[in-house]
Design a protein around this motif. Structure first.
Motif, PDB file in Angstrom:
ATOM      1  N   LEU A  68       8.650 -25.825  24.962  1.00 31.20           N
ATOM      2  CA  LEU A  68       7.725 -26.959  24.884  1.00 31.20           C
ATOM      3  C   LEU A  68       7.796 -27.837  26.129  1.00 31.20           C
ATOM      4  CD1 LEU A  68       8.073 -28.030  21.150  1.00 31.20           C
ATOM      5  CD2 LEU A  68       5.989 -27.286  22.295  1.00 31.20           C
ATOM      6  N   ALA A  69       9.005 -28.093  26.625  1.00 32.91           N
ATOM      7  CA  ALA A  69       9.161 -28.925  27.821  1.00 32.91           C
ATOM      8  C   ALA A  69       8.459 -28.296  29.019  1.00 32.91           C
ATOM      9  CB  ALA A  69      10.645 -29.139  28.114  1.00 32.91           C
ATOM     10  N   LEU A  70       8.590 -26.985  29.171  1.00 26.72           N
ATOM     11  CA  LEU A  70       7.926 -26.296  30.275  1.00 26.72           C
ATOM     12  C   LEU A  70       6.407 -26.337  30.125  1.00 26.72           C
ATOM     13  CD1 LEU A  70      10.299 -23.220  30.698  1.00 26.72           C
ATOM     14  CD2 LEU A  70      10.084 -25.216  32.207  1.00 26.72           C
ATOM     15  N   ALA A  71       5.941 -26.175  28.905  1.00 24.71           N
ATOM     16  CA  ALA A  71       4.488 -26.224  28.664  1.00 24.71           C
ATOM     17  C   ALA A  71       3.940 -27.617  28.960  1.00 24.71           C
ATOM     18  CB  ALA A  71       4.190 -25.825  27.217  1.00 24.71           C
ATOM     19  N   PHE A  72       4.654 -28.658  28.535  1.00 29.23           N
ATOM     20  CA  PHE A  72       4.196 -30.028  28.809  1.00 29.23           C
ATOM     21  C   PHE A  72       4.243 -30.332  30.303  1.00 29.23           C
ATOM     22  CE2 PHE A  72       5.279 -31.054  24.261  1.00 29.23           C
ATOM     23  CZ  PHE A  72       3.984 -31.334  23.888  1.00 29.23           C
ATOM     24  N   ARG A  73       5.275 -29.849  30.980  1.00 32.84           N
ATOM     25  CA  ARG A  73       5.379 -30.071  32.418  1.00 32.84           C
ATOM     26  C   ARG A  73       4.204 -29.413  33.142  1.00 32.84           C
ATOM     27  NH1 ARG A  73      10.776 -28.264  33.653  1.00 32.84           N
ATOM     28  NH2 ARG A  73      11.354 -30.061  32.412  1.00 32.84           N
ATOM     29  N   ALA A  74       3.871 -28.171  32.763  1.00 32.85           N
ATOM     30  CA  ALA A  74       2.741 -27.471  33.373  1.00 32.85           C
ATOM     31  C   ALA A  74       1.430 -28.200  33.078  1.00 32.85           C
ATOM     32  CB  ALA A  74       2.677 -26.031  32.863  1.00 32.85           C
ATOM     33  N   ALA A  75       1.286 -28.702  31.867  1.00 39.05           N
ATOM     34  CA  ALA A  75       0.068 -29.440  31.511  1.00 39.05           C
ATOM     35  C   ALA A  75      -0.038 -30.742  32.303  1.00 39.05           C
ATOM     36  CB  ALA A  75       0.051 -29.729  30.011  1.00 39.05           C
ATOM     37  N   ALA A  76       1.086 -31.420  32.493  1.00 43.80           N
ATOM     38  CA  ALA A  76       1.082 -32.666  33.263  1.00 43.80           C
ATOM     39  C   ALA A  76       0.717 -32.397  34.720  1.00 43.80           C
ATOM     40  CB  ALA A  76       2.438 -33.352  33.163  1.00 43.80           C
ATOM     41  N   GLU A  77       1.237 -31.316  35.295  1.00 40.70           N
ATOM     42  CA  GLU A  77       0.904 -30.967  36.677  1.00 40.70           C
ATOM     43  C   GLU A  77      -0.576 -30.648  36.818  1.00 40.70           C
ATOM     44  OE1 GLU A  77       3.540 -27.823  37.889  1.00 40.70           O
ATOM     45  OE2 GLU A  77       5.305 -29.102  37.700  1.00 40.70           O
TER      46      GLU A  77
END
Length: 132
Positions: A68-77
């Motif tokens: 989830l953290a990686l998915a949110f980070r990618a979405a934020a970028e």
């Protein structure tokens, strides 16, 4: 048992048969019944964050939360890239309604310096083209 509702009558007092709405008639709209009580509210469900609190196995919890953290980070970028492109478009001097860095900063709740950097970054992304 006789009908307790009064029947409609014409001016002479003779009863008028009730009109049966036909396929083309819209007829009178029936109003919903008025509530005389408040329905019982359901208890609010406890707040859940992607059901992470229900995972008992620490290894599985670490795996799922990292995912989830990686998915949110990618979405934020990706969202930041879109912000930069929008800032560059708004600052484009070819637009009759081009905005200054200060105006963009005010709209996006940035500092003017950050707005300038985002405009430049957005111009870089525009030159690269889609999906690079």
């Amino acid at each position: 048992m006789p009908d307790s509702h009064p029947q409609a009558s014409d001016q002479s007092g003779a009863p008028v048969p009730a009109a049966v709405p036909g396929p083309g008639d819209r007829g009178r709209r029936i109003r919903p019944a008025q509530l005389i009580f408040e329905p019982e509210g359901q208890e609010p469900e406890p707040e859940r964050f992607f059901d992470l609190e229900s995972i008992a196995d620490p290894a599985e919890l670490l795996s799922r939360s990292t995912e989830l953290a990686l998915a949110f980070r990618a979405a934020a970028e990706r969202a930041t890239d879109f912000q930069a492109i929008a800032a560059a478009q708004l600052a484009d001097p070819r637009r009759f309604d081009a905005l200054s860095a200060e105006q963009i900063a005010e709209r996006a709740e940035w500092t003017p310096d950050y707005a300038l950097k985002m405009v430049e970054y957005g111009r870089t992304l525009q030159r690269r083209g889609p999906a690079e």
